[in-house]
Design an enzyme around this catalytic site. Sequence first.
Site, PDB file in Angstrom:
ATOM      1  N   ASP A 184       5.916 -18.097  -0.155  1.00 32.98           N
ATOM      2  CA  ASP A 184       4.565 -18.336   0.342  1.00 32.98           C
ATOM      3  C   ASP A 184       3.622 -17.256  -0.219  1.00 32.98           C
ATOM      4  O   ASP A 184       3.899 -16.055  -0.085  1.00 32.98           O
ATOM      5  CB  ASP A 184       4.660 -18.265   1.884  1.00 32.98           C
ATOM      6  CG  ASP A 184       3.348 -18.572   2.562  1.00 32.98           C
ATOM      7  OD1 ASP A 184       2.329 -18.721   1.862  1.00 32.98           O
ATOM      8  OD2 ASP A 184       3.358 -18.648   3.805  1.00 32.98           O
ATOM      9  N   GLU A 238       1.201   9.231 -14.172  1.00 28.74           N
ATOM     10  CA  GLU A 238       2.645   9.062 -13.969  1.00 28.74           C
ATOM     11  C   GLU A 238       3.229   8.360 -15.173  1.00 28.74           C
ATOM     12  O   GLU A 238       4.426   8.351 -15.378  1.00 28.74           O
ATOM     13  CB  GLU A 238       2.874   8.223 -12.690  1.00 28.74           C
ATOM     14  CG  GLU A 238       4.298   8.201 -12.169  1.00 28.74           C
ATOM     15  CD  GLU A 238       5.169   7.141 -12.834  1.00 28.74           C
ATOM     16  OE1 GLU A 238       6.391   7.222 -12.700  1.00 28.74           O
ATOM     17  OE2 GLU A 238       4.630   6.229 -13.481  1.00 28.74           O
ATOM     18  N   CYS A 245       1.981   9.767  -7.898  1.00 28.43           N
ATOM     19  CA  CYS A 245       0.602   9.321  -7.665  1.00 28.43           C
ATOM     20  C   CYS A 245      -0.294  10.432  -7.122  1.00 28.43           C
ATOM     21  O   CYS A 245      -1.489  10.222  -6.902  1.00 28.43           O
ATOM     22  CB  CYS A 245       0.601   8.157  -6.680  1.00 28.43           C
ATOM     23  SG  CYS A 245       1.725   6.848  -7.158  1.00 28.43           S
ATOM     24  N   THR A 285       3.516  -5.401  -6.736  1.00 26.37           N
ATOM     25  CA  THR A 285       2.647  -4.233  -6.509  1.00 26.37           C
ATOM     26  C   THR A 285       2.357  -3.505  -7.819  1.00 26.37           C
ATOM     27  O   THR A 285       2.070  -2.317  -7.817  1.00 26.37           O
ATOM     28  CB  THR A 285       3.252  -3.262  -5.465  1.00 26.37           C
ATOM     29  OG1 THR A 285       4.468  -2.712  -5.987  1.00 26.37           O
ATOM     30  CG2 THR A 285       3.538  -3.951  -4.152  1.00 26.37           C
ATOM     31  N   SER A 329      10.458   4.229   0.840  1.00 25.52           N
ATOM     32  CA  SER A 329       9.237   4.868   0.335  1.00 25.52           C
ATOM     33  C   SER A 329       8.091   4.717   1.333  1.00 25.52           C
ATOM     34  O   SER A 329       7.276   5.633   1.496  1.00 25.52           O
ATOM     35  CB  SER A 329       8.848   4.314  -1.036  1.00 25.52           C
ATOM     36  OG  SER A 329       8.367   2.990  -0.948  1.00 25.52           O
ATOM     37  N   HIS A 372      -3.952   6.787  -0.233  1.00 23.57           N
ATOM     38  CA  HIS A 372      -3.316   6.330  -1.461  1.00 23.57           C
ATOM     39  C   HIS A 372      -2.968   4.854  -1.273  1.00 23.57           C
ATOM     40  O   HIS A 372      -2.469   4.459  -0.216  1.00 23.57           O
ATOM     41  CB  HIS A 372      -2.049   7.140  -1.772  1.00 23.57           C
ATOM     42  CG  HIS A 372      -1.246   6.504  -2.859  1.00 23.57           C
ATOM     43  ND1 HIS A 372      -1.794   6.178  -4.080  1.00 23.57           N
ATOM     44  CD2 HIS A 372       0.041   6.064  -2.911  1.00 23.57           C
ATOM     45  CE1 HIS A 372      -0.878   5.593  -4.828  1.00 23.57           C
ATOM     46  NE2 HIS A 372       0.243   5.503  -4.137  1.00 23.57           N
ATOM     47  N   LYS A 426      -1.616   0.164   7.644  1.00 25.44           N
ATOM     48  CA  LYS A 426      -0.501   0.640   8.486  1.00 25.44           C
ATOM     49  C   LYS A 426      -0.586   2.146   8.676  1.00 25.44           C
ATOM     50  O   LYS A 426      -0.351   2.664   9.771  1.00 25.44           O
ATOM     51  CB  LYS A 426       0.831   0.302   7.829  1.00 25.44           C
ATOM     52  CG  LYS A 426       1.182  -1.146   7.929  1.00 25.44           C
ATOM     53  CD  LYS A 426       2.570  -1.368   7.404  1.00 25.44           C
ATOM     54  CE  LYS A 426       2.949  -2.815   7.628  1.00 25.44           C
ATOM     55  NZ  LYS A 426       4.326  -3.078   7.382  1.00 25.44           N
ATOM     56  N   ASN A 440      -1.832  -1.644  -7.932  1.00 23.03           N
ATOM     57  CA  ASN A 440      -1.582  -0.205  -7.885  1.00 23.03           C
ATOM     58  C   ASN A 440      -1.957   0.423  -9.223  1.00 23.03           C
ATOM     59  O   ASN A 440      -1.692  -0.149 -10.286  1.00 23.03           O
ATOM     60  CB  ASN A 440      -0.096   0.061  -7.582  1.00 23.03           C
ATOM     61  CG  ASN A 440       0.171   1.495  -7.135  1.00 23.03           C
ATOM     62  OD1 ASN A 440      -0.734   2.341  -7.135  1.00 23.03           O
ATOM     63  ND2 ASN A 440       1.402   1.781  -6.738  1.00 23.03           N
ATOM     64  N   SER A 498       5.092  10.065  -4.613  1.00 21.67           N
ATOM     65  CA  SER A 498       6.513   9.970  -4.279  1.00 21.67           C
ATOM     66  C   SER A 498       7.290  11.143  -4.837  1.00 21.67           C
ATOM     67  O   SER A 498       6.911  11.737  -5.849  1.00 21.67           O
ATOM     68  CB  SER A 498       7.087   8.673  -4.848  1.00 21.67           C
ATOM     69  OG  SER A 498       6.574   7.582  -4.140  1.00 21.67           O
TER      70      SER A 498
END
Length: 388
Positions: free
Chosen positions: A29, A79, A111, A152, A201, A233, A242, A276, A309
């Site tokens: 979906d 990166e 990042c 992403t 992550s 970020h 979130k 991203n 990260s």
Amino acid sequence: MSVGIDEISFYTSNYFLDLKHLAETHSIDADKFYQGIGQEKMGMPAPDEDVVTMAANAAFPLIERVGTDAISTVMFATETGIDQSKSAGVYVHRLLGLNANCRVVEMKQACYSATAAIQMACALVARQPEKKVLVIASDVARYDLDTPGEATQGCGAVAMLITANPRLVELDPEVGNYTEDVMDFWRPNYRSTALVDGKYSTKIYLKSLKMAWEHFREVSSLAFTDFQHFCYHLPFTRMAQKAHKHLARVNDSQLTPEELDQQVEDTLLYNRIIGNSYTASMYIGLASLLENCKQNLAGKRIGFFSYGSGCVAEFFSGKIVAGYEKCLHSNKHQTMLEARNAVTYDEYLSLYNDVDPTDGGEHTKAEGTTGRFRLAGISHHKREYIAC
Ligand code: CAA
């Protein structure tokens, strides 16, 4: 004297894949991407684009205004660097015609490194206030096909002038840091795509936010309620929503979920359709806020959470300067985003598979970019960049 971001300009490729095509191919979906991770489109670099050409395109409008002799230092955060030794910024230095007395260096910590570059640029300017430092963040986010990270991906570059008495954002000197040796996302030298422990992550991102925030609270008098907007970020836009709710819980905030969403929503608009861009992501989010927020932001305090990260994280803050709206490149950015071309899934695969040759032969690159600078070819292991 204040120090901070005087001007901001970004660039992304003229190609994108609408994630509904990725969903169709994987028989899932499309709302898993549109809503679940909050991403609609992902930018794909043309065959003749890379972090250098994107960076030069992002920085060109700033140099057009201040002139080639104005920049004392270029800090290039990435990166996805294209050489283990030579800084990508040296190519940009030539493409932009910068002064030979300008220093150039490349910085790395996933990042996060653009934020380190900005803090170091602020320190240089605080010491010599007449100097202008050009901070560029440029990345191509690439994961293996058919992995959860694939949706992403994205690409983009952002260029910022760091000066005394900046016209956009005055940065506060107090910052909160958090560093921990973890393997949540990494890319060994022999790989062109990142390895990632995806769910882990996101957990480490949230843990780092709490830890960097707690350190920030120890060193700064600012509290959660002092901030009107937050730039996070942005590996994908749901992550910021979130994260912001997580930070609100840590602070026992009384704001409703809708009020919390309003504090981040304007930062998400560009990243939702670019994807991203690692080092550049949070700063493209800042441009999105400045250029799209309907309220006048003058005097408003912004919280920034930068995450790289591996991991290094930083919470810092800044205040928007009165008159900032007159110093933006909103029209240029919106025109660029609207002029992009959608690619089919097969065209996406062919862009994805167009990797750099490694045999040392003479190779020309197919034309594809609509930007001002392109990678014309790679011959005898040397990259050849030209202005179009
Ligand atoms: N409609 C609406 N929502 C749906 C849906 C549908 N039909 N189907 C699924 N969803 C929701 C899920 O419920 C889930 O939501 P919650 O997280 O709120 O539970 C969401 O879509 C994602 O679905 P999954 O849980 O199945 O997760 P996934 O397997 O797609 O993986 C990911 C998500 C781990 C983030 C993956 O995209 C990934 O590995 N990305 C790369 C790593 C990354 O970006 N990490 C972020 C932190 S690290 C960092 O920030 C540095 C960096 O730049 C990489």
